[in-house]
Design a protein around this motif. Structure first.
Motif, short mmCIF file in Angstrom:
data_model
loop_
_atom_site.label_atom_id
_atom_site.label_comp_id
_atom_site.label_asym_id
_atom_site.label_seq_id
_atom_site.Cartn_x
_atom_site.Cartn_y
_atom_site.Cartn_z
N PRO A 287 97.68 -11.41 -28.79
CA PRO A 287 98.07 -10.67 -27.58
C PRO A 287 96.87 -10.13 -26.81
O PRO A 287 96.88 -10.11 -25.57
N LEU A 329 103.63 -9.36 -28.64
CA LEU A 329 103.59 -8.04 -29.28
C LEU A 329 104.89 -7.75 -30.04
O LEU A 329 104.86 -7.18 -31.13
N THR A 332 104.80 -9.41 -33.43
CA THR A 332 103.99 -8.72 -34.45
C THR A 332 104.78 -7.59 -35.09
O THR A 332 104.61 -7.31 -36.28
N GLN A 339 98.64 -4.48 -37.20
CA GLN A 339 97.90 -4.38 -35.94
C GLN A 339 96.75 -3.39 -36.06
O GLN A 339 96.26 -2.88 -35.06
#
Length: 386
Positions: A287, A329, A332, A339
């Motif tokens: 991302p 995102l 994830t 992250q």
């Protein structure tokens, strides 16, 4: 016009339970007198390993098994395995496993016939002659290694991963049986699946993108986007598993023609120094590297958004590109991909060294649609620190 090309495995067989008829797919390879099955010890408990050995035995092929492949294999690990088998007259190497096993099998194949060390092969077209014929049987849907002329090696002393690229790494036969991926643990499903998506995504925005790679990349993106969450939440969903396996293969075919870019370049130091699994590193970075590239790839992301199922009908490029990043995102979070690099031992003080290491991966950075400076790389890494 720029020149572009494509190459892949000699023969590919795919479908549920295709492994059960391996002996029928071997063709001339069935004439081999001896074969080495290369895998990892953790896979021996699954029935498909014995299934392969039984089929080879039924053909009169003597077999042995090598299970020393490390996750993210190092050059030393591959050299040690080569020393074990170099004087044995195996006529066929069969790699069964994830990307680490498939890459190791390909490298061991050419070490057998080329008087070189692993480090002598790092780079492009440094393999002089064909290796031992190989059969590759993936058990994850991630690297696409089964159809690429690439293999990745970890160099701990340099805290980096480097690729070997050669047409001699391509296998004679690939058998893709999604049944082998059924029940794959959730973290592996997520990491390998996002690795495959990254291959396709980066191939599509690569400086070397072309009509061949675009076709494979967009279809891979389509298949993976509609399947990765389903495969993650239900390991027994064979339809999702099959789409993931085909999507992973298409991703490998796309990168064979176009190559990956800055996401992979920045991921290699994270794997080389901190042992972050390759798919996880790619997922963390994707991302943020996409955001960095956004001003030069916005229009390019319109067909990507469509392939991901995020748009219907006419939509502006700015809106489409934002939908793509938002979905990356969201994945994830849904797939529980970390992250925060601190969870792997990375500190802010480590960032300059990481950025410096990433700058060495020029083969991939040159593919990126936007020039990446050392300062840019450091800024991207910092986005993954509190």
């Amino acid at each position: 016009m720029n020149l572009y090309g494509f190459q892949t495995a000699r023969r590919i067989v795919s479908g549920c339970n295709s492994l059960q008829s391996l002996r029928d797919h071997l063709g001339p390879l069935a004439q081999a007198k001896s074969a080495l099955l290369i895998t990892q010890a953790s896979l021996l408990r699954f029935g498909f390993v014995q299934e392969i050995l039984d089929q080879l035995s039924g053909l009169g092929i003597e077999t042995d098994t090598l299970t020393d492949v490390l996750p993210e294999p190092t050059a030393a690990n591959i050299e040690e395995m080569h020393e074990k088998i170099r004087h044995r007259p195996f006529e066929l190497y069969i790699g069964v496993g994830g990307g680490s096993v498939l890459d190791a099998t390909k490298i061991l194949s050419v070490l057998k016939t080329n008087d070189k060390k692993v480090v002598d092969l790092l780079g492009t077209d440094l393999v002089d002659r064909p290796g031992v014929p190989t059969v590759l049987i993936p058990t994850t849907s991630g690297t696409g290694s089964e159809v690429t002329p690439n293999a990745i090696v970890t160099l701990p002393d340099e805290e980096l991963k480097i690729g070997i690229v050669s047409r001699y790494l391509l296998p004679e036969l690939v058998v893709m049986d999604p049944v082998l991926t059924r029940g794959l643990p959730k973290p592996i499903t997520a990491a390998t699946g996002m690795d495959a998506f990254t291959h396709s995504f980066e191939s599509f925005i690569s400086n070397k993108a072309n009509p061949i790679s675009d076709m494979f990349a967009l279809e891979s993106i389509r298949l993976i986007s509609r399947s990765i969450a389903a495969a993650y939440h239900d390991g027994a969903d064979l339809e999702a598993r099959e789409r993931m396996m085909i999507g992973s293969m298409y991703g490998g075919m796309a990168l064979t023609s176009a190559g990956t870019a800055a996401v992979h370049a920045l991921a290699y130091p994270l794997g080389g120094k901190y042992n972050i699994p390759h798919g996880v590193a790619n997922s963390m970075l994707l991302p943020h590297v996409t955001e960095f590239n956004l001003d030069v790839i916005t229009e390019r992301l319109v067909p990507v958004a469509e392939a991901m199922g995020l748009t219907r009908g006419e939509i502006g490029a700015e809106e489409a590109s934002r939908l793509v990043i938002d979905q990356l995102l969201a994945w994830t979070r849904e797939l529980d991909i970390p992250q925060n690099l601190e969870s792997y031992g990375v500190t802010p003080a480590d960032v300059p060294a990481l950025a410096e290491a990433a700058m060495k991966v020029t083969r991939l950075l040159n593919n990126n649609p936007k020039k990446v400076s050392e300062e840019d790389a450091a800024a991207i890494y910092r986005k993954l620190l509190p």
